[in-house]
Design an enzyme around this catalytic site. Structure first.
Site, short mmCIF file in Angstrom:
data_model
loop_
_atom_site.label_atom_id
_atom_site.label_comp_id
_atom_site.label_asym_id
_atom_site.label_seq_id
_atom_site.Cartn_x
_atom_site.Cartn_y
_atom_site.Cartn_z
N LYS A 1 0.83 -1.21 0.00
CA LYS A 1 0.00 0.00 0.00
C LYS A 1 0.87 1.26 0.00
O LYS A 1 0.71 2.13 -0.84
CB LYS A 1 -0.94 -0.03 1.22
CG LYS A 1 -1.97 -1.16 1.17
CD LYS A 1 -2.94 -1.12 2.33
CE LYS A 1 -2.31 -1.46 3.66
NZ LYS A 1 -1.74 -2.81 3.77
N VAL B 1 10.83 4.53 5.89
CA VAL B 1 9.64 4.83 6.73
C VAL B 1 8.93 3.52 7.05
O VAL B 1 7.76 3.52 7.41
CB VAL B 1 8.65 5.82 6.05
CG1 VAL B 1 9.22 7.21 5.95
CG2 VAL B 1 8.18 5.32 4.71
N ALA B 2 9.63 2.38 6.93
CA ALA B 2 8.98 1.09 7.22
C ALA B 2 9.23 0.69 8.67
O ALA B 2 8.45 1.06 9.56
CB ALA B 2 9.48 0.03 6.25
N ARG B 3 10.33 -0.01 8.93
CA ARG B 3 10.71 -0.38 10.28
C ARG B 3 12.23 -0.32 10.39
O ARG B 3 12.94 -0.77 9.46
CB ARG B 3 10.24 -1.81 10.61
CG ARG B 3 8.77 -1.92 10.96
CD ARG B 3 8.46 -1.17 12.27
NE ARG B 3 7.05 -1.19 12.63
CZ ARG B 3 6.16 -0.26 12.27
NH1 ARG B 3 6.55 0.76 11.52
NH2 ARG B 3 4.91 -0.33 12.66
N GLU C 1 13.26 2.23 19.58
CA GLU C 1 12.60 3.55 19.57
C GLU C 1 12.21 3.94 20.99
O GLU C 1 11.56 3.15 21.68
CB GLU C 1 11.36 3.50 18.66
CG GLU C 1 11.76 3.31 17.20
CD GLU C 1 10.60 3.42 16.22
OE1 GLU C 1 9.45 3.59 16.66
OE2 GLU C 1 10.85 3.34 15.01
N HIS D 1 9.53 8.64 14.11
CA HIS D 1 8.42 7.76 13.72
C HIS D 1 7.13 8.57 13.50
O HIS D 1 6.12 8.37 14.17
CB HIS D 1 8.20 6.67 14.77
CG HIS D 1 7.48 5.47 14.23
ND1 HIS D 1 7.68 4.20 14.71
CD2 HIS D 1 6.55 5.32 13.24
CE1 HIS D 1 6.92 3.34 14.05
NE2 HIS D 1 6.22 4.00 13.16
N LEU D 2 7.22 9.46 12.53
CA LEU D 2 6.09 10.36 12.27
C LEU D 2 5.27 9.97 11.04
O LEU D 2 4.35 10.68 10.66
CB LEU D 2 6.63 11.79 12.04
CG LEU D 2 7.21 12.52 13.25
CD1 LEU D 2 7.67 13.92 12.83
CD2 LEU D 2 6.17 12.62 14.35
N GLY D 3 5.63 8.83 10.42
CA GLY D 3 4.99 8.47 9.16
C GLY D 3 3.48 8.52 9.19
O GLY D 3 2.83 9.00 8.25
N1 LIG Z 1 6.59 5.12 9.54
C1 LIG Z 1 5.32 4.94 9.77
O1 LIG Z 1 4.72 5.60 10.59
C2 LIG Z 1 4.59 3.90 9.00
C3 LIG Z 1 3.26 4.11 8.62
C4 LIG Z 1 2.61 3.11 7.91
C5 LIG Z 1 3.27 1.95 7.60
N2 LIG Z 1 4.55 1.77 8.02
C6 LIG Z 1 5.28 0.56 7.71
O2 LIG Z 1 5.43 0.51 6.31
C7 LIG Z 1 5.51 -0.82 5.89
C8 LIG Z 1 4.56 -1.05 4.73
O3 LIG Z 1 3.24 -0.79 5.10
P1 LIG Z 1 2.06 -1.10 4.06
O4 LIG Z 1 0.82 -0.57 4.66
O5 LIG Z 1 2.44 -0.68 2.72
O6 LIG Z 1 2.06 -2.66 4.14
P2 LIG Z 1 1.63 -3.65 2.98
O7 LIG Z 1 1.41 -4.92 3.67
O8 LIG Z 1 0.52 -3.09 2.19
O9 LIG Z 1 2.90 -3.76 2.04
C9 LIG Z 1 4.08 -4.40 2.39
C10 LIG Z 1 4.62 -5.03 1.13
O10 LIG Z 1 5.89 -5.57 1.43
C11 LIG Z 1 6.03 -6.74 0.65
N3 LIG Z 1 7.10 -7.57 1.15
C12 LIG Z 1 7.07 -8.52 2.12
N4 LIG Z 1 8.26 -9.09 2.24
C13 LIG Z 1 9.07 -8.50 1.33
C14 LIG Z 1 10.43 -8.66 0.97
N5 LIG Z 1 11.20 -9.57 1.58
N6 LIG Z 1 10.93 -7.90 -0.01
C15 LIG Z 1 10.17 -6.99 -0.64
N7 LIG Z 1 8.87 -6.80 -0.34
C16 LIG Z 1 8.33 -7.54 0.63
C17 LIG Z 1 4.68 -7.37 0.71
O11 LIG Z 1 4.49 -8.28 -0.36
C18 LIG Z 1 3.76 -6.18 0.60
O12 LIG Z 1 3.39 -5.94 -0.74
C19 LIG Z 1 5.22 -1.65 7.12
O13 LIG Z 1 6.44 -2.03 7.71
C20 LIG Z 1 4.54 -0.71 8.03
O14 LIG Z 1 4.67 -1.06 9.36
C21 LIG Z 1 5.22 2.73 8.71
O1 LIG Z 2 2.90 0.63 11.20
C1 LIG Z 2 2.33 1.71 11.29
O2 LIG Z 2 1.12 1.86 11.10
C2 LIG Z 2 3.14 2.92 11.57
O3 LIG Z 2 4.43 2.59 11.91
C3 LIG Z 2 2.51 3.85 12.53
O4 LIG Z 2 2.88 3.58 13.86
P1 LIG Z 2 2.30 4.47 15.03
O5 LIG Z 2 0.88 4.09 15.20
O6 LIG Z 2 3.09 4.13 16.23
O7 LIG Z 2 2.45 5.90 14.60
#
Ligand SMILES: NC(=O)c1ccc[n+]([C@@H]2O[C@H](COP(=O)([O-])OP(=O)(O)OC[C@H]3O[C@@H](n4cnc5c(N)ncnc54)[C@H](O)[C@@H]3O)[C@@H](O)[C@H]2O)c1
Ligand SMILES: O=C(O)[C@H](O)COP(=O)(O)O
Length: 634
Positions: A241, A320-322, A351, A370-372
């Site tokens: 997503k 911005v993932a983990r 964190e 962690h403001l994503g």
């Molecule tokens: N920084 C933030 O505040 C914040 C906010 C939202 C999401 N996130 C993080 O962002 C990441 C993605 O969120 P999302 O909603 O798009 O999730 P999502 O599940 O929609 O997408 C993750 C994608 O990663 C793919 N994937 C899994 N293993 C993989 C690998 N080894 N190599 C390449 N791709 C792989 C999956 O197939 C999937 O399409 C998550 O780690 C989520 O926790 C962080």
């Molecule tokens: O995975 C998530 O949805 C983001 O990392 C957001 O995390 P948070 O709720 O702690 O802001």
């Protein structure tokens, strides 16, 4: 005499679209039911809800059906209208919110639950509180560990993660404890993608560094010359997503976007002009690498010394993932050596990171705490999304985001609802036919159906059979979340066979047979010619019936309790046994006789409303023609 354990915990029944898979982008639907507990009585239930794919009335009837199957006395707690009266002992579910949640979500929760917001709890404080709560709502800052589930003592039914990443929840422990985990996977997607783009642009133009420099009274135009984005190659790692929204925006900035995601459909990538490439290709050809995959054992430290060595010199990284997907020490080395020119990080292995973290302090690194997901819009959206998911799970609605429960499509669930009761009762009956000392190791379930074997999703039925078998002989509480796990833990192997029969394809299942092998039976007539305890049932007019015991055909509805009695087939038997029951004020609800042939062996299956006392049972046993009998609780 066997007896059934009280069923005193929630039963979760879940469902999702037929196409759903473990792919994170699949839409899935959870149907769950909070069953009354002995200590926590029936919750006031409200059936108006929002995004269910089933129509309201259809949903209600499915729920009511499943309620009836689980405990007929509960069916009245649901109606098709809004707020339904609590049972006399009714009380609202208790919900602990351990991190800041948007007001709109809190409001939704408060409509139906008692909500306590307690932020910044230490792990010990969380453990000491948790046993009072039906649900816990967290963001990424709360570690929901095995200790938390242990401390909950079975009370905690749902953990709601107000966001996407569930790496802070011990899913294995949740599953073992039968606790459902739901997340809010969609509401912060755009916020995270926008933050990724913000970091990309800020890093490329040194915005944060220049800002700090000016605030320190300097004017350093020469020092902060940046790099352009247009025409550069961005590798999006994880095309889910967030990744695909980042890709879309980067295309708008004139970047050449490639992506690596082993599970992403090529047509989705093509649709936004993105080429899916191998991991190696992404590493070696990108000018910018943006990380968007979940933290899993496979992605843990996926960027490390080896992978940095394969990158173009001067590459720029955005995360911005983990934090855990990067080996942070290796990143510092890559920054120092110049392989990585810059990094922009929103997330960290620990964190908050320590204040003297070399990474955070590095002059070529831009950081945010962690403001994503932290926009007003996303936080309100996430709060509502998780509030609905948690309440849905607690009150028996379809919910969109079960993380640790098998998924069954809502339309499949609707069809299977009457068979759910049959499955549990057959399991419950079969186990009571096993004689005391026998350990059950192997159970076979045979589904007869007019449908193609591939066209029958039996996970829900299997879970209910497992529940029926295990609950009467253990203190485990089984639900759809933990059924397979507990069966495995107890060394119980459940195999399934589907036989296509010539019956109505309108019905998902014609009959269900439960066979337990390698055990002795306390009712020898329940043992089939093949040597296993075997009973078979079917749904007739919406009510489960027992239609076969061993090799004897019977026809008795599975309600109340059951006496199975094998006798010589001779006149007057029904009257004699009926009189004994009548003399002891036991009401007979159904009776059916199955026999091998005239005047030879017969089985009487007698449905009784009350449990006969010992004297009545002794009298039945002493009727001369009665060769064996057993009393079974349903
Ligand atoms: N920084 C933030 O505040 C914040 C906010 C939202 C999401 N996130 C993080 O962002 C990441 C993605 O969120 P999302 O909603 O798009 O999730 P999502 O599940 O929609 O997408 C993750 C994608 O990663 C793919 N994937 C899994 N293993 C993989 C690998 N080894 N190599 C390449 N791709 C792989 C999956 O197939 C999937 O399409 C998550 O780690 C989520 O926790 C962080
Ligand atoms: O995975 C998530 O949805 C983001 O990392 C957001 O995390 P948070 O709720 O702690 O802001």
């Amino acid at each position: 005499m066997a007896s059934s354990a009280p069923c005193n915990n929630p039963i979760f029944l879940s469902s999702s679209s037929p196409s759903s898979s473990s792919h994170p982008t699949s839409k899935s639907f959870l149907f769950s039911f909070l069953k009354n507990t002995t200590s926590t009585p029936t919750t006031s239930l409200k059936l108006t809800h929002h995004h269910s794919p089933l129509g309201h009335s259809k949903r209600s009837s499915v729920i009511t059906n499943v309620l009836k199957t689980l405990d007929p006395s509960q069916s009245s707690v649901l109606s098709s209208n809004d707020e339904v009266e609590s049972s006399p002992l009714g009380e609202k579910p208790t919900i602990l919110v351990s991190e800041k949640l948007g007001d709109a979500g809190l409001q939704v929760l408060r409509e139906l639950g008692h909500v306590e917001c307690a932020y910044n709890l230490s792990p010990e404080e969380l453990c000491s509180k948790i046993a009072s709560f039906d649900a816990l709502i967290v963001r990424s800052g709360t570690k929901v560990t095995r200790e938390v589930f242990e401390a909950a003592k079975g009370k905690l039914k749902v953990v709601g993660r107000a966001g996407v990443g569930i790496d802070n929840v011990d899913l294995q422990a949740a599953t073992e404890f039968g606790c459902l985990v739901v997340n809010a996977p969609t509401a912060n997607t755009i916020a995270a993608a926008e933050h990724g783009i913000a970091l990309l642009a800020a890093m490329a133009r040194n915005v944060a560094q220049a800002d700090a420099s000016m605030k320190a009274g300097k004017w350093q135009r020469g020092k902060y010359v940046g790099v352009s984005l247009v025409g550069k190659t961005l590798a999006v790692m994880g095309f889910g997503k967030v990744g695909s929204e980042v890709a879309r925006r980067a295309k708008g900035l004139g970047m050449n976007v490639i992506a690596h995601d082993p599970y992403a459909p090529a047509d989705r990538a093509r649709a936004i002009g993105v080429e899916l490439v191998s991991f190696e290709q992404a590493m070696s050809s990108a000018d910018f690498i943006s990380l968007h995959m979940p933290l899993t054992p496979t992605t843990n430290k996926i960027l490390n010394d080896d992978t940095f060595a394969k990158m173009k010199k001067g590459v720029r990284i955005i995360n911005v993932a983990r934090g855990g997907v990067i080996d942070e020490d290796a990143l510092v080395r890559a920054l120092d050596s110049g392989i990585v020119a810059q990094a922009a990080l929103d997330v960290f292995t620990e964190e908050p990171p320590s204040s003297d973290s070399k990474l955070v302090q590095h002059e070529n690194v831009t950081v945010t705490p962690h403001l994503g997901a932290s926009t007003k819009e996303a936080q309100e959206g996430v709060a509502i999304e998780i509030a609905e998911a948690v309440l849905g799970a607690l009150k028996g609605e379809l919910s969109a985001t079960a993380v640790n429960a098998p998924m069954v499509a809502p339309e499949v669930l609707s069809e299977l609802a009457p068979y759910v009761e049959l499955a549990e009762k057959l399991g419950r009956l079969a186990v009571q036919l096993v004689s005391g000392g026998s350990g059950i190791k192997s159970v076979k379930v045979v589904y007869r159906s007019a449908r193609d074997p591939d066209d029958l999703d039996t996970r829900l039925l299997r879970a209910m059979i497992t529940k029926g078998i295990i609950e009467p002989i253990s203190d485990s509480i089984i639900n759809l979340v933990n059924a397979d796990f507990i069966a495995k833990q107890k060394g119980l192997r459940i195999s399934e066979e589907r036989i296509v029969v010539d019956s109505s394809p309108e019905l998902p299942v014609d009959s269900i047979q439960v066979q337990i092998s390698n055990v002795e039976s306390k009712f020898a007539s329940a043992v089939s010619e093949n040597g296993e305890i075997s009973i078979e049932g079917k749904v007739k007019y919406g009510i489960p019936h027992l239609i076969r015991v061993g090799s004897f055909g019977v026809d008795v509805s599975l309600e109340g309790n059951l006496i199975l009695c094998r006798q010589l087939d001779q006149p007057g038997m029904i009257g004699r046994v009926g009189n004994i029951l009548g003399d002891h004020n036991v009401n007979v609800s159904f009776m059916s006789v199955g026999r091998t042939s005239r005047r030879r062996k017969a089985i009487m299956a007698i449905g009784v409303d009350e449990e006969p006392n010992k004297e009545a049972l002794t009298k039945i046993g002493s009727v001369p023609a009665v060769e064996e009998f057993v009393f079974l609780k349903l």
